[in-house]
Design a protein around this motif. Structure first.
Motif, PDB file in Angstrom:
ATOM      1  N   LEU A   1       3.277  -4.192   5.315  1.00 18.21           N
ATOM      2  CA  LEU A   1       3.526  -2.802   4.901  1.00 18.21           C
ATOM      3  C   LEU A   1       3.086  -2.567   3.460  1.00 18.21           C
ATOM      4  O   LEU A   1       2.560  -1.494   3.130  1.00 18.21           O
ATOM      5  CB  LEU A   1       5.005  -2.458   5.070  1.00 18.21           C
ATOM      6  CG  LEU A   1       5.484  -2.250   6.501  1.00 18.21           C
ATOM      7  CD1 LEU A   1       6.995  -2.071   6.537  1.00 18.21           C
ATOM      8  CD2 LEU A   1       4.795  -1.062   7.135  1.00 18.21           C
ATOM      9  N   ASP A   2       3.273  -3.560   2.609  1.00 16.63           N
ATOM     10  CA  ASP A   2       2.850  -3.428   1.216  1.00 16.63           C
ATOM     11  C   ASP A   2       1.333  -3.301   1.131  1.00 16.63           C
ATOM     12  O   ASP A   2       0.818  -2.440   0.416  1.00 16.63           O
ATOM     13  CB  ASP A   2       3.334  -4.633   0.408  1.00 16.63           C
ATOM     14  CG  ASP A   2       3.043  -4.483  -1.069  1.00 16.63           C
ATOM     15  OD1 ASP A   2       3.346  -3.398  -1.626  1.00 16.63           O
ATOM     16  OD2 ASP A   2       2.496  -5.436  -1.669  1.00 16.63           O
ATOM     17  N   SER A   3       0.618  -4.129   1.891  1.00 17.61           N
ATOM     18  CA  SER A   3      -0.844  -4.035   1.860  1.00 17.61           C
ATOM     19  C   SER A   3      -1.316  -2.718   2.482  1.00 17.61           C
ATOM     20  O   SER A   3      -2.282  -2.114   1.999  1.00 17.61           O
ATOM     21  CB  SER A   3      -1.493  -5.234   2.543  1.00 17.61           C
ATOM     22  OG  SER A   3      -1.053  -5.373   3.855  1.00 17.61           O
ATOM     23  N   GLN A   4      -0.625  -2.233   3.525  1.00 23.92           N
ATOM     24  CA  GLN A   4      -0.987  -0.939   4.101  1.00 23.92           C
ATOM     25  C   GLN A   4      -0.721   0.187   3.117  1.00 23.92           C
ATOM     26  O   GLN A   4      -1.493   1.143   3.031  1.00 23.92           O
ATOM     27  CB  GLN A   4      -0.213  -0.710   5.394  1.00 23.92           C
ATOM     28  CG  GLN A   4      -0.678  -1.565   6.549  1.00 23.92           C
ATOM     29  CD  GLN A   4       0.147  -1.351   7.798  1.00 23.92           C
ATOM     30  OE1 GLN A   4       1.127  -0.605   7.800  1.00 23.92           O
ATOM     31  NE2 GLN A   4      -0.226  -2.020   8.878  1.00 23.92           N
ATOM     32  N   ARG A   5       0.358   0.076   2.360  1.00 29.07           N
ATOM     33  CA  ARG A   5       0.675   1.086   1.342  1.00 29.07           C
ATOM     34  C   ARG A   5      -0.426   1.133   0.291  1.00 29.07           C
ATOM     35  O   ARG A   5      -0.894   2.205  -0.096  1.00 29.07           O
ATOM     36  CB  ARG A   5       2.013   0.758   0.691  1.00 29.07           C
ATOM     37  CG  ARG A   5       2.408   1.723  -0.412  1.00 29.07           C
ATOM     38  CD  ARG A   5       3.731   1.271  -1.068  1.00 29.07           C
ATOM     39  NE  ARG A   5       4.065   2.114  -2.167  1.00 29.07           N
ATOM     40  CZ  ARG A   5       3.671   1.917  -3.411  1.00 29.07           C
ATOM     41  NH1 ARG A   5       2.925   0.877  -3.714  1.00 29.07           N
ATOM     42  NH2 ARG A   5       4.020   2.742  -4.377  1.00 29.07           N
ATOM     43  N   GLU A   6      -0.866  -0.042  -0.155  1.00 32.58           N
ATOM     44  CA  GLU A   6      -1.943  -0.093  -1.142  1.00 32.58           C
ATOM     45  C   GLU A   6      -3.223   0.512  -0.578  1.00 32.58           C
ATOM     46  O   GLU A   6      -3.924   1.253  -1.274  1.00 32.58           O
ATOM     47  CB  GLU A   6      -2.172  -1.534  -1.583  1.00 32.58           C
ATOM     48  CG  GLU A   6      -1.046  -2.102  -2.426  1.00 32.58           C
ATOM     49  CD  GLU A   6      -1.236  -3.585  -2.728  1.00 32.58           C
ATOM     50  OE1 GLU A   6      -2.320  -4.126  -2.436  1.00 32.58           O
ATOM     51  OE2 GLU A   6      -0.291  -4.192  -3.258  1.00 32.58           O
ATOM     52  N   ALA A   7      -3.513   0.214   0.692  1.00 33.88           N
ATOM     53  CA  ALA A   7      -4.709   0.784   1.324  1.00 33.88           C
ATOM     54  C   ALA A   7      -4.604   2.305   1.403  1.00 33.88           C
ATOM     55  O   ALA A   7      -5.580   3.022   1.150  1.00 33.88           O
ATOM     56  CB  ALA A   7      -4.908   0.186   2.719  1.00 33.88           C
ATOM     57  N   LEU A   8      -3.416   2.808   1.743  1.00 29.09           N
ATOM     58  CA  LEU A   8      -3.224   4.267   1.810  1.00 29.09           C
ATOM     59  C   LEU A   8      -3.364   4.908   0.436  1.00 29.09           C
ATOM     60  O   LEU A   8      -3.930   6.005   0.300  1.00 29.09           O
ATOM     61  CB  LEU A   8      -1.854   4.590   2.407  1.00 29.09           C
ATOM     62  CG  LEU A   8      -1.725   4.374   3.912  1.00 29.09           C
ATOM     63  CD1 LEU A   8      -0.279   4.543   4.357  1.00 29.09           C
ATOM     64  CD2 LEU A   8      -2.623   5.315   4.674  1.00 29.09           C
ATOM     65  N   LEU A   9      -2.862   4.238  -0.598  1.00 28.45           N
ATOM     66  CA  LEU A   9      -3.007   4.783  -1.949  1.00 28.45           C
ATOM     67  C   LEU A   9      -4.479   4.831  -2.356  1.00 28.45           C
ATOM     68  O   LEU A   9      -4.943   5.823  -2.939  1.00 28.45           O
ATOM     69  CB  LEU A   9      -2.202   3.949  -2.952  1.00 28.45           C
ATOM     70  CG  LEU A   9      -0.678   4.098  -2.863  1.00 28.45           C
ATOM     71  CD1 LEU A   9       0.013   3.095  -3.794  1.00 28.45           C
ATOM     72  CD2 LEU A   9      -0.257   5.513  -3.204  1.00 28.45           C
TER      73      LEU A   9
END
Length: 112
Positions: A49-57
């Motif tokens: 989820l953290d890596s997906q959050r970074e990708a979304l940002l």
């Protein structure tokens, strides 16, 4: 016989208690293993989820940059459209003036 029965009964009770304790211990071990696996799964999910959050940002930043680029392109296109319109208007005016001059020259040639 009573003492023998009592001793046998106690041994059976202790054996049953030991079996219950062993089953409880095994159940606790399985529960502990499930808890460890659940914790590991939760940790993996949080990492993902953290890596997906970074990708979304990053995607949001790219979209903001693209929006800025589109706004700039839109301004340039409007300027080009306005310039093309003014150029056509000036060209029409020049053609109209040339026609007037030509008509005036023809008029002067045939009237005199």
């Amino acid at each position: 016989m009573s003492a023998y029965d009592w001793d046998t009964h106690n041994r059976q009770a202790v054996a049953e208690g030991r079996q219950i304790l062993e089953r409880t211990t095994a159940s606790l071990a399985r529960s502990n293993q499930v808890a460890i696996e659940t914790e590991n799964t939760g940790t993996e999910i949080l990492s993902e989820l953290d890596s997906q959050r970074e990708a979304l940002l990053r995607t949001g930043q790219r979209l903001d940059n693209a929006d800025d680029g589109l706004s700039s392109s839109n301004k340039i296109m409007r300027t080009m459209l306005r310039t093309a319109f003014y150029n056509k208007l000036i060209l029409i005016l020049i053609i109209f003036l040339e026609i007037c001059i030509l008509a005036g020259m023809i008029y002067m040639k045939f009237v005199k």
